[in-house]
Design a protein around this motif. Structure first.
Motif, PDB file in Angstrom:
ATOM      1  N   THR B 269       0.837  -1.196   0.000  1.00  0.00           N
ATOM      2  CA  THR B 269       0.000   0.000   0.000  1.00  0.00           C
ATOM      3  C   THR B 269       0.871   1.245   0.000  1.00  0.00           C
ATOM      4  OG1 THR B 269      -1.643  -1.202   1.285  1.00  0.00           O
ATOM      5  CG2 THR B 269      -1.854   1.202   1.228  1.00  0.00           C
ATOM      6  N   ILE B 270       0.521   2.162  -0.894  1.00  0.00           N
ATOM      7  CA  ILE B 270       1.207   3.454  -0.903  1.00  0.00           C
ATOM      8  C   ILE B 270       0.391   4.430  -0.077  1.00  0.00           C
ATOM      9  CG2 ILE B 270       1.868   5.437  -2.317  1.00  0.00           C
ATOM     10  CD1 ILE B 270       2.344   3.594  -4.648  1.00  0.00           C
ATOM     11  N   LEU B 271       1.053   5.132   0.816  1.00  0.00           N
ATOM     12  CA  LEU B 271       0.412   6.252   1.504  1.00  0.00           C
ATOM     13  C   LEU B 271       0.911   7.498   0.795  1.00  0.00           C
ATOM     14  CD1 LEU B 271       0.967   5.245   5.262  1.00  0.00           C
ATOM     15  CD2 LEU B 271      -0.983   4.720   3.782  1.00  0.00           C
ATOM     16  N   LEU B 272       0.060   8.077  -0.032  1.00  0.00           N
ATOM     17  CA  LEU B 272       0.468   9.211  -0.844  1.00  0.00           C
ATOM     18  C   LEU B 272      -0.100  10.488  -0.264  1.00  0.00           C
ATOM     19  CD1 LEU B 272       1.675  10.222  -3.629  1.00  0.00           C
ATOM     20  CD2 LEU B 272      -0.617   9.890  -4.556  1.00  0.00           C
ATOM     21  N   GLY B 273       0.766  11.468  -0.122  1.00  0.00           N
ATOM     22  CA  GLY B 273       0.256  12.731   0.410  1.00  0.00           C
ATOM     23  C   GLY B 273       1.380  13.702   0.665  1.00  0.00           C
ATOM     24  N   PRO B 274       1.042  14.971   0.785  1.00  0.00           N
ATOM     25  CA  PRO B 274       2.093  15.956   1.044  1.00  0.00           C
ATOM     26  C   PRO B 274       2.585  15.877   2.481  1.00  0.00           C
ATOM     27  CG  PRO B 274      -0.050  17.015   1.056  1.00  0.00           C
ATOM     28  CD  PRO B 274      -0.286  15.587   0.673  1.00  0.00           C
ATOM     29  N   SER B 275       3.640  16.585   2.725  1.00  0.00           N
ATOM     30  CA  SER B 275       4.206  16.654   4.061  1.00  0.00           C
ATOM     31  C   SER B 275       3.140  17.168   5.034  1.00  0.00           C
ATOM     32  CB  SER B 275       5.398  17.608   4.013  1.00  0.00           C
ATOM     33  OG  SER B 275       5.906  17.790   5.289  1.00  0.00           O
ATOM     34  N   GLY B 276       3.014  16.510   6.166  1.00  0.00           N
ATOM     35  CA  GLY B 276       2.057  16.973   7.177  1.00  0.00           C
ATOM     36  C   GLY B 276       0.656  16.424   7.013  1.00  0.00           C
ATOM     37  N   SER B 277       0.462  15.544   6.043  1.00  0.00           N
ATOM     38  CA  SER B 277      -0.889  15.047   5.814  1.00  0.00           C
ATOM     39  C   SER B 277      -1.232  13.848   6.695  1.00  0.00           C
ATOM     40  CB  SER B 277      -1.089  14.698   4.336  1.00  0.00           C
ATOM     41  OG  SER B 277      -0.137  13.730   3.945  1.00  0.00           O
ATOM     42  N   LEU B 282      -0.288   7.481  10.240  1.00  0.00           N
ATOM     43  CA  LEU B 282      -1.170   6.413   9.765  1.00  0.00           C
ATOM     44  C   LEU B 282      -0.389   5.086   9.682  1.00  0.00           C
ATOM     45  CD1 LEU B 282      -4.051   5.905   8.825  1.00  0.00           C
ATOM     46  CD2 LEU B 282      -3.335   6.395   6.482  1.00  0.00           C
ATOM     47  N   GLY B 283       0.830   5.175   9.184  1.00  0.00           N
ATOM     48  CA  GLY B 283       1.690   3.981   9.090  1.00  0.00           C
ATOM     49  C   GLY B 283       1.993   3.412  10.469  1.00  0.00           C
ATOM     50  N   LEU B 284       2.268   4.311  11.419  1.00  0.00           N
ATOM     51  CA  LEU B 284       2.578   3.849  12.788  1.00  0.00           C
ATOM     52  C   LEU B 284       1.367   3.181  13.427  1.00  0.00           C
ATOM     53  CD1 LEU B 284       4.789   6.781  14.145  1.00  0.00           C
ATOM     54  CD2 LEU B 284       5.536   4.504  13.433  1.00  0.00           C
ATOM     55  N   ASN B 285       0.179   3.735  13.142  1.00  0.00           N
ATOM     56  CA  ASN B 285      -1.051   3.108  13.639  1.00  0.00           C
ATOM     57  C   ASN B 285      -1.195   1.690  13.095  1.00  0.00           C
ATOM     58  OD1 ASN B 285      -3.337   4.461  15.279  1.00  0.00           O
ATOM     59  ND2 ASN B 285      -2.340   6.131  14.188  1.00  0.00           N
ATOM     60  N   PHE B 286      -0.888   1.561  11.817  1.00  0.00           N
ATOM     61  CA  PHE B 286      -0.988   0.263  11.151  1.00  0.00           C
ATOM     62  C   PHE B 286      -0.040  -0.752  11.804  1.00  0.00           C
ATOM     63  CE2 PHE B 286       0.429  -2.624   7.709  1.00  0.00           C
ATOM     64  CZ  PHE B 286      -0.790  -3.190   7.378  1.00  0.00           C
ATOM     65  N   LEU B 287       1.186  -0.290  12.081  1.00  0.00           N
ATOM     66  CA  LEU B 287       2.165  -1.188  12.715  1.00  0.00           C
ATOM     67  C   LEU B 287       1.722  -1.540  14.146  1.00  0.00           C
ATOM     68  CD1 LEU B 287       5.663   0.234  11.665  1.00  0.00           C
ATOM     69  CD2 LEU B 287       4.372  -1.627  10.618  1.00  0.00           C
ATOM     70  N   ALA B 288       1.282  -0.519  14.876  1.00  0.00           N
ATOM     71  CA  ALA B 288       0.898  -0.740  16.271  1.00  0.00           C
ATOM     72  C   ALA B 288      -0.242  -1.757  16.353  1.00  0.00           C
ATOM     73  CB  ALA B 288       0.485   0.583  16.914  1.00  0.00           C
ATOM     74  N   GLU B 289      -1.182  -1.660  15.394  1.00  0.00           N
ATOM     75  CA  GLU B 289      -2.309  -2.595  15.384  1.00  0.00           C
ATOM     76  C   GLU B 289      -1.797  -4.026  15.172  1.00  0.00           C
ATOM     77  OE1 GLU B 289      -5.235  -2.403  16.283  1.00  0.00           O
ATOM     78  OE2 GLU B 289      -6.204  -4.170  15.415  1.00  0.00           O
ATOM     79  N   GLY B 290      -0.817  -4.159  14.263  1.00  0.00           N
ATOM     80  CA  GLY B 290      -0.226  -5.481  14.027  1.00  0.00           C
ATOM     81  C   GLY B 290       0.440  -6.012  15.283  1.00  0.00           C
ATOM     82  N   ALA B 291       1.227  -5.147  15.933  1.00  0.00           N
ATOM     83  CA  ALA B 291       1.953  -5.556  17.146  1.00  0.00           C
ATOM     84  C   ALA B 291       0.980  -5.941  18.249  1.00  0.00           C
ATOM     85  CB  ALA B 291       2.879  -4.428  17.601  1.00  0.00           C
ATOM     86  N   VAL B 424      -3.607   2.173  -3.030  1.00  0.00           N
ATOM     87  CA  VAL B 424      -3.127   3.545  -2.850  1.00  0.00           C
ATOM     88  C   VAL B 424      -4.105   4.294  -1.955  1.00  0.00           C
ATOM     89  CG1 VAL B 424      -2.469   5.701  -3.967  1.00  0.00           C
ATOM     90  CG2 VAL B 424      -2.105   3.531  -5.170  1.00  0.00           C
ATOM     91  N   LEU B 425      -3.591   4.821  -0.873  1.00  0.00           N
ATOM     92  CA  LEU B 425      -4.396   5.695  -0.013  1.00  0.00           C
ATOM     93  C   LEU B 425      -3.871   7.106  -0.214  1.00  0.00           C
ATOM     94  CD1 LEU B 425      -4.537   3.726   3.381  1.00  0.00           C
ATOM     95  CD2 LEU B 425      -6.068   3.594   1.406  1.00  0.00           C
ATOM     96  N   PHE B 426      -4.783   8.012  -0.461  1.00  0.00           N
ATOM     97  CA  PHE B 426      -4.397   9.391  -0.724  1.00  0.00           C
ATOM     98  C   PHE B 426      -4.773  10.257   0.463  1.00  0.00           C
ATOM     99  CE2 PHE B 426      -5.338  13.503  -3.019  1.00  0.00           C
ATOM    100  CZ  PHE B 426      -4.013  13.831  -3.214  1.00  0.00           C
ATOM    101  N   VAL B 440      -8.823  11.706   3.772  1.00  0.00           N
ATOM    102  CA  VAL B 440      -8.205  10.500   3.225  1.00  0.00           C
ATOM    103  C   VAL B 440      -9.198   9.850   2.268  1.00  0.00           C
ATOM    104  CG1 VAL B 440      -8.949   9.092   5.203  1.00  0.00           C
ATOM    105  CG2 VAL B 440      -7.063   8.298   3.792  1.00  0.00           C
ATOM    106  N   THR B 441      -8.659   9.277   1.219  1.00  0.00           N
ATOM    107  CA  THR B 441      -9.512   8.543   0.292  1.00  0.00           C
ATOM    108  C   THR B 441      -8.753   7.348  -0.276  1.00  0.00           C
ATOM    109  OG1 THR B 441     -10.961   8.731  -1.627  1.00  0.00           O
ATOM    110  CG2 THR B 441      -8.912   9.932  -1.743  1.00  0.00           C
ATOM    111  N   VAL B 442      -9.529   6.366  -0.682  1.00  0.00           N
ATOM    112  CA  VAL B 442      -8.903   5.171  -1.246  1.00  0.00           C
ATOM    113  C   VAL B 442      -8.874   5.343  -2.763  1.00  0.00           C
ATOM    114  CG1 VAL B 442      -9.003   2.652  -1.425  1.00  0.00           C
ATOM    115  CG2 VAL B 442      -9.864   3.794   0.629  1.00  0.00           C
ATOM    116  N   LEU B 443      -7.688   5.573  -3.332  1.00  0.00           N
ATOM    117  CA  LEU B 443      -7.597   5.744  -4.778  1.00  0.00           C
ATOM    118  C   LEU B 443      -7.682   4.399  -5.475  1.00  0.00           C
ATOM    119  CD1 LEU B 443      -4.889   8.424  -5.615  1.00  0.00           C
ATOM    120  CD2 LEU B 443      -7.350   8.676  -5.401  1.00  0.00           C
ATOM    121  N   LYS B 444      -7.177   3.397  -4.784  1.00  0.00           N
ATOM    122  CA  LYS B 444      -7.129   2.078  -5.412  1.00  0.00           C
ATOM    123  C   LYS B 444      -7.035   1.019  -4.329  1.00  0.00           C
ATOM    124  CE  LYS B 444      -3.826  -0.516  -8.121  1.00  0.00           C
ATOM    125  NZ  LYS B 444      -2.513  -0.505  -8.710  1.00  0.00           N
ATOM    126  N   LEU B 445      -7.814  -0.033  -4.465  1.00  0.00           N
ATOM    127  CA  LEU B 445      -7.713  -1.156  -3.536  1.00  0.00           C
ATOM    128  C   LEU B 445      -7.989  -2.394  -4.376  1.00  0.00           C
ATOM    129  CD1 LEU B 445      -7.333  -1.672  -0.405  1.00  0.00           C
ATOM    130  CD2 LEU B 445      -9.788  -1.930  -0.301  1.00  0.00           C
TER     131      LEU B 445
END
Lengths: 121, 499
Positions: B269-277, B282-291, B424-426, B440-445
């Motif tokens: 999954t790509i997390l696409l977005g400008p700095s500060g978005s 979001l990535g850390l949340n994803f990892l924490a949920e896995g852990a 792709v998450l935008f 946030v929006t799902v550009l592609k799944l």
């Protein structure tokens, strides 16, 4: 005691064997095919022949045959060297077989056995 | 009758990290290899590293013969600072000899005799001939040097001694003698702008497969470390069995609802977005949920040091410390300065293959791009990484910074997006009612139904939250939305714009 005759069409191998055996104190002679080997043997009877199988002009088995037909050469021990599978040459009447690639130690074991035997005769 | 079976080809491990991988196990015993490289390319460090490893690990005996007028005291002195250097191995297990005078006075024949006799006397199992260029200088002809090399190969082959010949190649490209040896390895230092990158290239390696292409290497206190190209190492081919149905959730209810449970296990999954978005959070949340679910996860960071990252996460109520302490949440960090793409590749493969990681967040793509000296490689590198993750069921997330923060244009900074991500998450910020609002929006799944609306992403001290869709605005994607109830753009303060 006659020299050890090295017969191989690969010059690098002939030279390397010649030098290594000379380092060990053996006298050597070289030939690049069976025909040349017969010429060398006519000049001086070797105590041992290290013979390659595949060679141009006259190959290993052909030389072996020529030696067997000649009463003067018949009893010289011949060590056949070959990279081909043993099925090709195990029927030949040779004193020993040295599958290629062989190691220096393997070569020296064979040489000691037959060159030593030649001295004792 | 003396009969025997042909000798099985043994491998001599080199002791150079990564090189045995490139050579599929190391040098072949009793074969002759040539190592070519200009002065300063690392030949001597390379050769000595192999020597010390051979003496120490294989219990081998090494003969190091120099043809150059260099003093061995100096050579050994220079090596002494390297960690692999062990003075107790000198002079018995490793012997340094100079053949300079012999070569000068007796030519190639005398040199060949010296090598033959010394190799035998020392019962050497590894021979290094340093400075072939000196032999080339005294050789009466090109033919003579070829004959010398050939003779050397046969003799050392008969003696069971592996041989390494070092040469500068005189900078003249490939020469006849280089083609005669069993293997030819090239060490190069190449300039890319102001950056210098060291590369190893195996030009030939008889009787064995090897990894093609140029592999980066470093010279460190531990000697040479080679980083085989990820593309040449990664798994290829379709994944074993049917694709995985399991979903990996983000642990953010609104987000997981949008994704109907999460992203597929083993997908990218790509997390696409400008700095500060909000990409990193979001990535850390994803990892924490896995852990939290007992999976081992890894944060592969370029921008934030572990301390800053932990503090940042704590700021939104995400307490990563216990997960890190427990060992389920791994963090690695390298500053986005001069990284080597191949080195990153080796680290990533290690995480995927040996650490048993199930979720991996690579933050971010731009650092990868900077690490690659050849831009055309980045998408191939990513494609290989994605495939490796897919094959091993590792769910990969990586952040990509979009170029513009606002404006109607959204450009993907890479080509062939299907090759490098299934999803792709935008993420974006938009100005609405004089406030910066994240959405946030799902550009592609791929292969999965999903919510196509734009939803607000709220980040507060209580955490990340994905809330309802924006109902009364349009053109959110531009970052400057218009109200659908009012036909003109909203004025600062939310009031109606004067006609």
């Amino acid at each position: 005691m006659g020299p050890i005759l090295i017969v191989d069409d690969e010059f690098g191998i002939v030279e390397a064997m010649r030098d290594l055996l000379s380092d060990e104190g053996y006298r050597t002679a070289i030939a690049l095919n069976g025909k040349e080997a017969l010429e060398r043997m006519a000049e001086e009877r070797p105590c041992l022949v290290l013979l390659d199988y595949m060679m141009p002009v006259m190959n290993g088995p052909a030389l072996l045959e020529a030696m067997e037909r000649n009463p003067l050469l018949r009893d010289i021990p011949v060590v056949m060297m070959s990279a081909s599978p043993p099925d090709y040459w195990k029927h030949l009447r040779c004193a020993a077989f040295l599958p290629k690639p062989f190691s220096l130690d393997g070569l020296l074991v064979v040489v000691r056995r037959f060159a030593q035997g030649a001295i004792l005769q | 009758m003396t009969e025997g079976t042909p000798r099985v080809t043994e491998r001599i491990s080199t002791g150079i990290p990564g090189l045995d991988t490139v050579l599929h196990g190391g040098f072949r015993k009793a074969r002759t290899y040539m190592l070519m490289g200009l002065p300063g390319s690392g030949k001597t460090i390379f050769a000595n590293q192999v020597c010390f490893h051979h003496a120490k690990r294989h219990g081998g005996r090494v003969l190091y013969l120099t043809l150059l007028a260099e003093s061995h005291t100096e050579l050994v002195g220079n090596l002494a600072s390297l960690s692999y250097f062990d003075p107790t191995l000198l002079p018995n297990a490793i012997t340094y000899l100079s053949a300079f005078t012999v070569l000068e006075q007796g030519g190639l024949d005398a040199l060949a005799e010296l090598i033959r006799k010394e190799t035998k006397n020392h019962q050497a199992t590894l021979l290094v001939l340093d400075g072939l260029v000196a032999a080339e200088e005294v050789a009466p002809s090109q033919q003579a040097i070829k004959k010398f090399i050939h003779g050397l190969q046969v003799v050392t082959g008969l003696m069971g001694c592996t041989t390494l010949i070092l040469t500068t190649g005189r900078g003249q490209g490939l020469r006849a003698e280089h083609t005669m040896v069993d293997g030819l390895l090239l060490l190069r230092q190449r300039m890319f702008g102001v950056r210098a990158v060291r590369e190893l290239f195996v030009r030939k390696f008889r009787g064995s497969p090897y990894l093609l292409g140029k592999h980066s290497f470093d010279i460190t206190q531990d000697g040479i470390i080679i980083y085989p190209r990820l593309e040449s190492l990664a798994e290829s081919g379709p994944p074993p069995g049917p694709p995985l149905d399991a979903k990996c959730a983000f642990g953010i209810p609104g987000m997981d609802a949008m994704l109907t449970g999460g992203v597929a296990q083993g997908s990218t999954t790509i997390l696409l977005g400008p700095s500060g978005s909000g990409k990193t959070l979001l990535g850390l949340n994803f990892l924490a949920e896995g852990a939290r679910r007992g999976e081992r996860v890894h944060y592969f960071a370029f921008y934030d040091s572990p301390e800053r990252m932990v503090a940042q996460a704590a700021g939104i109520g995400l307490d990563l410390k216990p997960l890190i302490d427990r060992g389920d949440f791994e963090v690695s960090f390298r500053p986005p300065t001069e990284n080597l793409l191949d080195k990153l590749g080796v680290q990533l493969l290690d995480i995927i293959r040996t650490r048993g990681v199930r979720r991996l967040f690579l933050d971010g793509y731009d650092a990868l791009r900077r690490a690659a000296v050849r831009q055309s490689r980045v998408s191939r590198f990513l494609a290989a990484l994605v495939n490796e993750c897919r094959m091993r069921g590792v769910t990969l997330l990586y952040s990509v910074e979009s170029v513009s923060a606002f404006g109607p244009e959204v450009t993907f900074p890479m080509r062939g997006i299907s090759m490098v991500a299934e999803n792709v998450l935008f993420l974006r910020q938009a100005e609405l009612d004089s406030r910066l609002r994240r959405f946030v929006t799902v550009l592609k799944l791929r292969n999965s139904p999903h919510d196509t609306s734009l939803r607000e992403l709220c980040i507060s001290t209580k955490g990340m939250e994905v809330t309802g869709a924006f109902t009364d605005v349009e053109a959110m994607m531009t970052g400057v939305p218009r109200s659908t109830t009012w036909s003109e753009p909203r004025r600062p303060g939310g009031g109606r714009q004067e006609p």
